[in-house]
Enzyme design. Structure first.
Site, PDB file in Angstrom:
ATOM      1  CB  VAL A 295      -0.888   0.016   1.223  1.00 40.06           C
ATOM      2  CG1 VAL A 295      -1.754  -0.999   1.193  1.00 40.06           C
ATOM      3  CG2 VAL A 295      -0.173   0.157   2.422  1.00 40.06           C
ATOM      4  CG  HIS A 296       3.738   2.682   2.973  1.00 40.12           C
ATOM      5  ND1 HIS A 296       4.579   2.643   3.985  1.00 40.12           N
ATOM      6  CD2 HIS A 296       2.521   2.425   3.624  1.00 40.12           C
ATOM      7  CE1 HIS A 296       4.024   2.772   5.094  1.00 40.12           C
ATOM      8  NE2 HIS A 296       2.677   2.505   4.922  1.00 40.12           N
ATOM      9  N   PRO A 297       3.882   2.212  -1.711  1.00 37.72           N
ATOM     10  CG  PRO A 297       5.124   0.785  -2.778  1.00 37.72           C
ATOM     11  CD  PRO A 297       4.328   0.699  -1.411  1.00 37.72           C
TER      12      PRO A 297
ATOM     13  CG  PHE B  28       3.661   7.358   1.097  1.00 40.44           C
ATOM     14  CD1 PHE B  28       3.601   8.518   1.661  1.00 40.44           C
ATOM     15  CD2 PHE B  28       3.195   6.445   1.473  1.00 40.44           C
ATOM     16  CE1 PHE B  28       3.253   8.541   3.163  1.00 40.44           C
ATOM     17  CE2 PHE B  28       2.750   6.258   2.987  1.00 40.44           C
ATOM     18  CZ  PHE B  28       2.689   7.446   3.584  1.00 40.44           C
TER      19      PHE B  28
END
Length: 243
Positions: free
Chosen positions: A19-21, A24
């Protein structure tokens, strides 16, 4: 706690990897991190309060598909992304997501998967299990503000842990995929997009040096160790399981 067969299998159960890539490393979030704006932007909110758009959800699904393909190449069990989000991370109310669709997520059509992921994030704009106040308002669960670049203790401009650590993790995944000869075009897109922001002249950062975090990295030493130690072991375990 769940025991895994290998270090790679354990890393494959890291929700930040999925989920972070996309959260962000999209242009809306990167503009907030590197740009001069002072208007708050929130990581888990829908656009325009946050970066979550139809495009972000589509890229999140595409990255999960690429990691799933890489896991299968290395003999690591694939992960039901929606089930992992709901059961192992932040649950949503059954009125928001049907249990059967969560369990069947991996077999659904991509457009259906995108819809379910979008519903999941929309359902967590507030904490669905919090107690409403006297005005019927639930806890603002999604109000996690994106941090802008900052001056570190050495007096240099630095990049917040998110997305700096996510860049490191994603570069390793990209390097593993290259070695395993597994295509990863959306991961390549995330990396290229982030590095473009590193290389462009930052606005409003005059007067102080830039930290090494602003330089694109290869992390070749780490990748060399992974290629020589973890990957051969994973491939041997995969081949033994197939016999």
């Amino acid at each position: 706690m769940i025991a895994t067969e290998s270090a790679l299998a354990a890393e494959a159960r890291n929700i930040s990897l999925y989920v972070h890539p996309p959260l962000f490393m999209n242009e809306i979030a990167l503009d907030a991190v590197f740009g001069p704006t002072t208007t708050p932007l929130y990581v888990y909110k829908l656009f325009p309060e946050g970066p979550i758009t139809q495009t972000l959800i589509r890229e999140m699904l595409a990255q999960w598909q690429e990691i799933t393909q890489l896991c299968r190449r290395l003999g690591v069990p694939a992960l039901n992304l929606l089930q992992f989000m709901v059961d192992d991370n932040y649950p949503v109310r059954p009125e928001s997501l049907d249990r059967d669709e969560i369990d069947r997520f991996m077999t659904l059509e991509p457009l259906h998967q995108q819809y379910l992921l979008y519903v999941r994030y929309a359902s967590l704009l507030v904490d669905p299990y919090s107690e409403p106040d006297e005005h019927g308002r639930y806890f603002d669960f999604s109000a996690v503000q994106l941090r802008r670049v900052f001056l570190n203790r050495e007096g240099a401009w630095d990049i917040p842990r998110m997305p700096k650590e996510d860049y490191y993790r994603l570069k390793l995944i990209q390097g593993i995929a290259r070695h395993a000869e597994t295509p990863c075009p959306i991961i390549d897109t995330f990396v290229a997009r982030y590095e473009r922001y590193l290389l462009q002249q930052p606005d409003g950062l005059e007067g102080h040096p830039l930290s090494p975090a602003f330089e694109p990295q290869t992390f070749e030493d780490e990748l060399r160790r992974i290629r020589s130690e973890l990957l051969p072991l994973a491939l041997r375990e995969r081949d033994e399981a197939r016999r």
